[in-house]
Every structure is written in structure tokens, then in C-alpha cells.
Design a protein around this motif. Structure first.
Motif, PDB file in Angstrom:
ATOM      1  N   PHE A 111      23.002 -63.534  51.069  1.00  0.00           N
ATOM      2  CA  PHE A 111      24.451 -63.702  51.084  1.00  0.00           C
ATOM      3  C   PHE A 111      25.145 -62.532  50.400  1.00  0.00           C
ATOM      4  CE2 PHE A 111      28.553 -65.473  49.772  1.00  0.00           C
ATOM      5  CZ  PHE A 111      28.985 -65.995  50.983  1.00  0.00           C
ATOM      6  N   SER A 112      24.461 -61.915  49.424  1.00  0.00           N
ATOM      7  CA  SER A 112      25.030 -60.738  48.757  1.00  0.00           C
ATOM      8  C   SER A 112      25.247 -59.603  49.746  1.00  0.00           C
ATOM      9  CB  SER A 112      24.098 -60.263  47.629  1.00  0.00           C
ATOM     10  OG  SER A 112      24.008 -61.221  46.604  1.00  0.00           O
ATOM     11  N   ALA A 113      24.440 -59.582  50.809  1.00  0.00           N
ATOM     12  CA  ALA A 113      24.582 -58.538  51.826  1.00  0.00           C
ATOM     13  C   ALA A 113      25.793 -58.783  52.726  1.00  0.00           C
ATOM     14  CB  ALA A 113      23.317 -58.449  52.674  1.00  0.00           C
ATOM     15  N   THR A 114      26.466 -59.918  52.529  1.00  0.00           N
ATOM     16  CA  THR A 114      27.703 -60.191  53.269  1.00  0.00           C
ATOM     17  C   THR A 114      28.907 -60.253  52.349  1.00  0.00           C
ATOM     18  OG1 THR A 114      27.627 -62.634  53.090  1.00  0.00           O
ATOM     19  CG2 THR A 114      26.341 -61.615  54.851  1.00  0.00           C
ATOM     20  N   PRO A 158      24.432 -53.921  48.402  1.00  0.00           N
ATOM     21  CA  PRO A 158      25.625 -53.589  49.189  1.00  0.00           C
ATOM     22  C   PRO A 158      25.853 -54.618  50.300  1.00  0.00           C
ATOM     23  CG  PRO A 158      23.801 -52.121  49.719  1.00  0.00           C
ATOM     24  CD  PRO A 158      23.352 -52.954  48.549  1.00  0.00           C
ATOM     25  N   PRO A 159      27.122 -54.882  50.656  1.00  0.00           N
ATOM     26  CA  PRO A 159      28.327 -54.160  50.234  1.00  0.00           C
ATOM     27  C   PRO A 159      28.856 -54.695  48.905  1.00  0.00           C
ATOM     28  CG  PRO A 159      28.897 -55.836  51.850  1.00  0.00           C
ATOM     29  CD  PRO A 159      27.409 -55.910  51.682  1.00  0.00           C
ATOM     30  N   GLN A 227      23.189 -63.693  62.118  1.00  0.00           N
ATOM     31  CA  GLN A 227      24.494 -63.215  61.654  1.00  0.00           C
ATOM     32  C   GLN A 227      24.338 -62.221  60.505  1.00  0.00           C
ATOM     33  OE1 GLN A 227      26.083 -67.135  60.866  1.00  0.00           O
ATOM     34  NE2 GLN A 227      27.453 -67.023  62.638  1.00  0.00           N
ATOM     35  N   LEU A 228      23.422 -62.550  59.580  1.00  0.00           N
ATOM     36  CA  LEU A 228      23.163 -61.642  58.463  1.00  0.00           C
ATOM     37  C   LEU A 228      22.644 -60.303  58.972  1.00  0.00           C
ATOM     38  CD1 LEU A 228      22.728 -60.928  55.469  1.00  0.00           C
ATOM     39  CD2 LEU A 228      20.484 -62.038  55.628  1.00  0.00           C
ATOM     40  N   LEU A 229      21.715 -60.346  59.926  1.00  0.00           N
ATOM     41  CA  LEU A 229      21.144 -59.112  60.477  1.00  0.00           C
ATOM     42  C   LEU A 229      22.230 -58.248  61.123  1.00  0.00           C
ATOM     43  CD1 LEU A 229      18.587 -57.483  61.049  1.00  0.00           C
ATOM     44  CD2 LEU A 229      18.339 -58.759  63.191  1.00  0.00           C
ATOM     45  N   VAL A 230      23.148 -58.885  61.835  1.00  0.00           N
ATOM     46  CA  VAL A 230      24.238 -58.148  62.475  1.00  0.00           C
ATOM     47  C   VAL A 230      25.105 -57.452  61.433  1.00  0.00           C
ATOM     48  CG1 VAL A 230      26.392 -58.388  63.790  1.00  0.00           C
ATOM     49  CG2 VAL A 230      24.318 -59.535  64.571  1.00  0.00           C
ATOM     50  N   LEU A 231      25.461 -58.173  60.356  1.00  0.00           N
ATOM     51  CA  LEU A 231      26.322 -57.590  59.324  1.00  0.00           C
ATOM     52  C   LEU A 231      25.622 -56.425  58.616  1.00  0.00           C
ATOM     53  CD1 LEU A 231      28.017 -60.737  57.744  1.00  0.00           C
ATOM     54  CD2 LEU A 231      29.086 -58.978  59.152  1.00  0.00           C
ATOM     55  N   ILE A 232      24.310 -56.562  58.349  1.00  0.00           N
ATOM     56  CA  ILE A 232      23.578 -55.480  57.693  1.00  0.00           C
ATOM     57  C   ILE A 232      23.566 -54.228  58.578  1.00  0.00           C
ATOM     58  CG2 ILE A 232      21.276 -54.735  56.962  1.00  0.00           C
ATOM     59  CD1 ILE A 232      20.798 -57.573  55.948  1.00  0.00           C
ATOM     60  N   ALA A 256      33.458 -58.472  62.398  1.00  0.00           N
ATOM     61  CA  ALA A 256      32.278 -59.236  62.806  1.00  0.00           C
ATOM     62  C   ALA A 256      32.252 -60.614  62.147  1.00  0.00           C
ATOM     63  CB  ALA A 256      31.002 -58.462  62.461  1.00  0.00           C
ATOM     64  N   SER A 257      32.553 -60.674  60.858  1.00  0.00           N
ATOM     65  CA  SER A 257      32.485 -61.958  60.151  1.00  0.00           C
ATOM     66  C   SER A 257      33.588 -62.916  60.597  1.00  0.00           C
ATOM     67  CB  SER A 257      32.534 -61.742  58.634  1.00  0.00           C
ATOM     68  OG  SER A 257      33.710 -61.073  58.248  1.00  0.00           O
TER      69      SER A 257
END
Length: 436
Positions: A111-114, A158-159, A227-232, A256-257
Motif C-alpha cells: 500500500f505504501s507503493a500507492t 516511493p511514491p 492494481q498495485l502492479l499497474v501503479l508501480i 490511474a487510481s
């Protein structure tokens, strides 16, 4: 002691006096700075300096990253990304010693990656994982401690808003700072997971094992992490490859989110309410950060006016100590400060004075930045301030502040281990930025 040093010490005393009286941190810093400037200059000088100060300090293109990263995390939260990640982590790790606690840490990392906020990470994951661990019979101190500590990953992985904040204060590349947080973030997660595993093996009654899930269910559960993979890929991938600047990448991540939120299985009214809430929270948090920057900027200007950074730099460099020992002592300053100040305030107070010392001693600013932010992490889970601890205590009425602080001590030890690794092997922080 010369007059400049005396004024500097008196101003620090004034800041703590004002905060003790309940004055907000940003106001205490600003007032101390204005009073200090008034003592060395006249009123017209103060007016000339301050009339455009707020605009000059905050009207920076790079700082638009902050609200964009915050709103991206808020949209991801309401889209249910955190709940999906915990479901995946539980399927893969739930059967291990301390499996639910390990799943919690991995969910915090994901979740920190989002989201660039440690408090948001702790609150989101805690609301999901604490009831699960409670039902499974986990020790409440360990449960609360692992959520509070897992939340601090939000300021490093990050982010991270704090990484961008450091870059803005020191004029280091924001893209390189964000990429520099990847390997230290992975190391932090690995140390937390290993620490929880060791505690669980030594004290199995604190962390009962869960049921083993078949490989088919584990593999199919990975669909929930797309979804996490897409945001990363969208955010970090575009920054690392140079395809987008940090601000552009943050914009893409926010788009994206919000699409994830709009496509989620919720009613239209719930989606609209979530967008409104996310936007309002992003504005409130951004204003808080900007006001902290403004107050600390005024105070930093006063320190520069009386040449405190130059005095400190000259004094430190002349110490009969190896340069690496001086850096270690500088980092230790963040421990007592973290007991009373938030991470943003610590950076804006210390960097104008200490960053020139680091540069004069010839150390890498990215490496020092990662270490400084790791020290700020410790402040988020140490008494008496410990923002993450208060968040977790508020989520579970049966868990007291004492319980959360007690559980967090194990993770403070783990944080120290991680810091020693990064301190001893600087390439952990500098390798990826050097390949950009």
C-alpha cells in the motif's frame, strides 16, 4: 559564545516554549524566525523579506507532486487496494509462524507503493488486519506494533511525499530520491519480516499459525494485486526510465487510481463521496505541509541571516573525529527530535544547518537523505509523539497506547539494524539512482 550562537540557542528555546503552550509547530517556527529577524534587522527589512516569502517558498513546480501523490493514495484506498493486498498476502504467508503479522507488513509495503503517507498506510492496513489478528489469538502488543511499524514504510517506499520534500529542500533530483527509496524499502520489509518470524519462532504462543492454503488459490489470488502492479509501473517505471518527470508520473498515478475507484463495485453515490473525501483530505494534508515549509522557511532564513549554518559547519569540520563518525552523530540528533516533532518539521529545521556539513565532508546527498528519512521513521513510533502509535490506538479500543508503544519497541530495534546496513553499505541507496 558569540552573539549569533546565543541568538540561535535562544530561538530554539523559544520554539519549544511556544510548542509547550500549544502553539502549532509551523506557527512556533515562524514566530521564532520573525522575532529573531527583528532583533538583528529593522521592521522595514522584515516587511520587504516577508511580503513575497510565502510565494517564493511554495510556488515550485516540483511541490505539485505532493498533493498528486496524496490524492493518488486516497483514491487507491477507497478503491479497495489495501483490502485486496491483505487478501493476497494472507493466502501466501498466513500459514507461516507469525503469518498474519508478516502479511500485515507486506500489505503495508504494497500500500505504501500507492500512498506517500505513513499515517494513511497504518490506518488503512490496521483497520483490515487488526481484527483478523485479534480473532486468530495474536498478542495485541505485537499486532499493534507491526501495523504501526509497517506504516512507517510509507515515508520511504516511493511514491513518498517525504522523499520529494527532502529533494525540494536540498535541490537534489526528486526522481533520483524516489528511485533511491526502492532498495532500502525492500531491505526494511525484509528485516521486519525476518524479525517477526524470529519472534514467532521464539514465542509461538504470541502468533498462532494459520491454515495452509493450496497453491491454486494462492496463484489465483494474485489477480487481486494487478492494481498495485499497474501503479508501480506507471509511477516508478516512468520515472526510472525517464519517460516522465516525477510530477508527470504523479499525475498519471492519480488518474490511474481514480479510474480504479470509478470502476470498483460501489454505488455511484459512494464513488462520488469517496472522490470528495479524497480531494478534501489531499487539500488538508497539502496545506499542513506547505504551512510547515513556510514557518520553517522563515526560521531557516533567520538562521542564515545570523550565519548559523556556516558556524556549525566550520565547528563540525574542525572536530578531531573521522568524517563518518560526524555523520553518525548528526543522524543521532534525529532521535530526540523525533520524540517531539513530526518528520517534516525535523527536516526543515535541520537540513539548512546540517546539509552543508554533509556536502562539505564529501558524502552523497542521496545516501544521507535516505538515512535521515529512516531516522524520521523511528520518530513515528517512539513516545511521546509517535503519530502512527496514536492512529493504531484509535483503531482498537482494547489496545492502549502503552501496548502499542511496547509492541513498537521490537520494530525500533529492527529499524536500527536496517539503518546500520544502509550506513555501512551506501550502494543500497545509491545504486539504482546511478543507473538512471
Amino acid at each position: 559564545m558569540n552573539n549569533s550562537a546565543l541568538l540561535g540557542l535562544l530561538s530554539v528555546g523559544l520554539i519549544f516554549l511556544l510548542m509547550g503552550l500549544g502553539v502549532p509547530v509551523f506557527a512556533a517556527l515562524g514566530l521564532a524566525g520573525i522575532i529573531g529577524i527583528f532583533l538583528v534587522q529593522d521592521a522595514s527589512y522584515i516587511y520587504n523579506v516577508l511580503q513575497n516569502f510565502a510565494f517564493d517558498e511554495t510556488a515550485a513546480y516540483l511541490l505539485t507532486v505532493i498533493p498528486l501523490f496524496i490524492i493518488m493514495g486516497n483514491f487507491a484506498l477507497h478503491a479497495g487496494v489495501g483490502k485486496s493486498l491483505f487478501h493476497v498476502a494472507k493466502r501466501w504467508c498466513g500459514h507461516l509462524p507469525g503469518g498474519l503479522a508478516i502479511s500485515t507488513i507486506l500489505t503495508c509495503a504494497g500500500f505504501s507503493a500507492t500512498s506517500g503517507s505513513s499515517v494513511a498506510t497504518a490506518a488503512t492496513v490496521g483497520a483490515i488486519s487488526l481484527p483478523e489478528m485479534k480473532q486468530a489469538g495474536y498478542d495485541k502488543r505485537l499486532s499493534a506494533g507491526c501495523v504501526a511499524a509497517g506504516g512507517v514504510l510509507g515515508v520511504l517506499i516511493p511514491p513518498s511525499v517525504l522523499l520529494v520534500f527532502y529533494a525540494a529542500l536540498t535541490e537534489v533530483s526528486a526522481g533520483k530520491m524516489l528511485v533511491a527509496g526502492i532498495l532500502p524499502g525492500i531491505l526494511s520489509v525484509a528485516v521486519f519480516v525476518a524479525g517477526v518470524f524470529i519472534i514467532s519462532v521464539m514465542k509461538p504462543d504470541m502468533c498462532p499459525k494459520g491454515e495452509r492454503v493450496g497453491w491454486k488459490k494462492r496463484i489465483t489470488s494474485l489477480r487481486k494485486a494487478w492494481q498495485l502492479l499497474v501503479l508501480i509501473i506507471v509511477v516508478l517505471g516512468s520515472i526510472y526510465t525517464g519517460w516522465a518527470t516525477p510530477t508527470e508520473a504523479a499525475s498519471l498515478g492519480a488518474v490511474a487510481s481514480v479510474l480504479f475507484l470509478l470502476c470498483s463495485k460501489q454505488t455511484t453515490s459512494s464513488k462520488m463521496q469517496a472522490i470528495g473525501t479524497s480531494s478534501r483530505d489531499a487539500v488538508n494534508t497539502t496545506v499542513m505541509i506547505m504551512m510547515t515549509m513556510l514557518g520553517a522557511g522563515i526560521y531557516s532564513f533567520f538562521l542564515s541571516l545570523i550565519r548559523i549554518p556556516q558556524l556549525v559547519s566550520g565547528w563540525v569540520i574542525d572536530l578531531p573525529l573521522p568524517a563518518i563518525v560526524i555523520i553518525a552523530l548528526i543522524l543521532l540528533l534525529y532521535v530526540p527530535m523525533g520524540m517531539f516533532l513530526d518528520a517534516f518539521s525535523m527536516l526543515v529545521i535541520t537540513l539548512p544547518i546540517l546539509f552543508p556539513v554533509v556536502m562539505d565532508l564529501g558524502f552523497d546527498p542521496i545516501w544521507f537523505g535516505i538515512l535521515a528519512i529512516k531516522m524520521c521513521e523511528i520518530g513515528l513510533i517512539t513516545p511521546p509523539i509517535g503519530l502512527n502509535v496514536y492512529v493504531i490506538a484509535g483503531l482498537d479500543k482494547d489496545t492502549s497506547l502503552t501496548d502499542v508503544f511496547s509492541g513498537a519497541y521490537w520494530f525500533i530495534v529492527m529499524e536500527v539494524v536496517t539503518i546500520i546496513f544502509i550506513f555501512s553499505f551506501p550502494f543500497i541507496a545509491t545504486y539504482l539512482p546511478s543507473t538512471m
